[in-house]
Design a protein around this motif. Sequence first.
Motif, PDB file in Angstrom:
ATOM      1  N   ARG A   1       0.851  -1.062  -0.397  1.00 56.42           N
ATOM      2  CA  ARG A   1       0.028   0.270   0.130  1.00 56.42           C
ATOM      3  C   ARG A   1       0.579   1.497   0.016  1.00 56.42           C
ATOM      4  N   THR A   2       2.006   1.200   0.837  1.00 58.60           N
ATOM      5  CA  THR A   2       3.052   2.116   0.519  1.00 58.60           C
ATOM      6  C   THR A   2       3.319   3.043  -0.414  1.00 58.60           C
ATOM      7  N   PHE A   3       3.488   1.317  -1.409  1.00 60.19           N
ATOM      8  CA  PHE A   3       4.282   1.998  -3.175  1.00 60.19           C
ATOM      9  C   PHE A   3       2.810   2.431  -4.341  1.00 60.19           C
TER      10      PHE A   3
ATOM     11  N   ASN B   1       0.102 -14.613   0.384  1.00 60.58           N
ATOM     12  CA  ASN B   1      -1.162 -14.187  -0.416  1.00 60.58           C
ATOM     13  C   ASN B   1      -0.081 -13.065  -0.487  1.00 60.58           C
ATOM     14  N   ALA B   2       0.466 -12.119   0.646  1.00 60.36           N
ATOM     15  CA  ALA B   2       0.568 -11.048   0.438  1.00 60.36           C
ATOM     16  C   ALA B   2       2.153 -10.913  -0.305  1.00 60.36           C
ATOM     17  N   SER B   3       2.633 -12.026  -0.918  1.00 67.48           N
ATOM     18  CA  SER B   3       4.038 -11.754  -1.873  1.00 67.48           C
ATOM     19  C   SER B   3       3.219 -12.180  -2.918  1.00 67.48           C
ATOM     20  N   ALA B   4       2.109 -12.428  -3.218  1.00 68.43           N
ATOM     21  CA  ALA B   4       1.702 -12.688  -4.779  1.00 68.43           C
ATOM     22  C   ALA B   4       0.792 -11.523  -5.297  1.00 68.43           C
ATOM     23  N   ILE B   5       1.155 -10.848  -4.203  1.00 67.67           N
ATOM     24  CA  ILE B   5       0.030  -9.574  -4.406  1.00 67.67           C
ATOM     25  C   ILE B   5       1.471  -8.589  -5.419  1.00 67.67           C
TER      26      ILE B   5
ATOM     27  N   LYS C   1       1.844  -6.585  -8.298  1.00 64.95           N
ATOM     28  CA  LYS C   1       2.162  -4.859  -8.350  1.00 64.95           C
ATOM     29  C   LYS C   1       3.526  -4.053  -8.329  1.00 64.95           C
ATOM     30  N   ARG C   2       4.639  -5.646  -8.886  1.00 66.72           N
ATOM     31  CA  ARG C   2       6.055  -5.217  -9.381  1.00 66.72           C
ATOM     32  C   ARG C   2       6.810  -4.976  -8.394  1.00 66.72           C
TER      33      ARG C   2
ATOM     34  N   GLU D   1      12.030 -15.612  -2.928  1.00 66.73           N
ATOM     35  CA  GLU D   1      11.610 -16.602  -4.961  1.00 66.73           C
ATOM     36  C   GLU D   1       9.976 -15.942  -6.069  1.00 66.73           C
ATOM     37  N   ARG D   2       8.722 -15.539  -4.598  1.00 70.83           N
ATOM     38  CA  ARG D   2       7.781 -15.308  -5.507  1.00 70.83           C
ATOM     39  C   ARG D   2       7.689 -13.967  -6.273  1.00 70.83           C
ATOM     40  N   THR D   3       8.307 -13.283  -5.433  1.00 72.70           N
ATOM     41  CA  THR D   3       8.609 -11.349  -6.245  1.00 72.70           C
ATOM     42  C   THR D   3       9.632 -11.509  -7.102  1.00 72.70           C
ATOM     43  N   GLY D   4      10.843 -12.406  -7.292  1.00 72.76           N
ATOM     44  CA  GLY D   4      11.708 -11.931  -7.936  1.00 72.76           C
ATOM     45  C   GLY D   4      12.415 -11.367  -7.286  1.00 72.76           C
TER      46      GLY D   4
END
Length: 327
Positions: A190-192, A219-223, A227-228, A257-260
């Motif tokens: 949300r900050t981003f 779930n948070a990492s998937a979102i 959102k890149r 790993e999920r977010t790169g």
Amino acid sequence: MISFAAPWAFLLLPLPVLVYRFAPPHREKSSSIRIPFFRHVAKAAGIEPKSGSIIPHRPTLQTVVVVLIWLVLVTALARPEKLADPIVIEKSARDVVLALDISGSMDQRDFQSTDGAPKQRLAAVKDVMRTFIAERQGDRMALIIFGTRAFVQAPFTEDLNSLNGFLDQTQVGMAGPNTALGDAIGLGIRTFESSEVDQRLMIVLSDGADTSSRMTPVNASAIAAEKRVAIYTIGVGDPNASGEDRVDLDALKAIAERTGGQYFFASNEAALAQTYQRIDEQNPRIVETQSYRPRESLAHYPLLAALLLMLGSSSGLYIARRRRGHS
């Protein structure tokens, strides 16, 4: 260097010549007296009467003044400007969110400082983070702290000194004794939302397992991936401990790993400093360069010259008329 903001105005320079050449002359009728013996008077005076109009002639000096006034007025209309030296502004194209675990377990003194002495986990982390923040000049950074709940300790700012000040005020347990890792990631996302740059980096440091989040870390990492937002996770706790004191390395690895991003583990202050250095090496700073040249308007100078020329010309005509009136 002098430039003109509206150089097209100089196209107006030949306008008076065109008006003089193609516009019909101004005609003005004057009253006269008709006398029956006009021809005798003219013959006695030696003047041959002629029909037609009288075209008054402007003195040469007055013509020159009028031309000069027109030149300076057109110059003012062209808006002359003085250009200063170019000023280059570098703006970072990277935003960084630091998410710091301050749960009760961060109070343990099992971290080794650079001299080998035992040190509180949070104190060691803050020392390393201060250096990391100080070296991010030009970046926008935000600080999130989390325990039982997650809070924004400092929103995005380029004032890194104030960010370090907020970090110094952080104490163990001020956000609750538990660990809300998923909520901290969600709050970082949300900050981003206010970020307009492409490179979005979140660094999450935790020493425990998620026990109080309303949103799971998965779930948070998937979102975050949608959102890149790349998340780099750092584990600093004891993986062999039990309960909330055991750092969940598998969860931290999965998030990265999920977010790169990438996962790191640091067991002492030196390893933690190397971790932050590696994160910085893998994410070189991207800079957007903008330059501009300050402009100072000079249009008031030709306007002042036109005013002085008009006043001088009017004064000269007035004085000339007074002299003719007295002669």
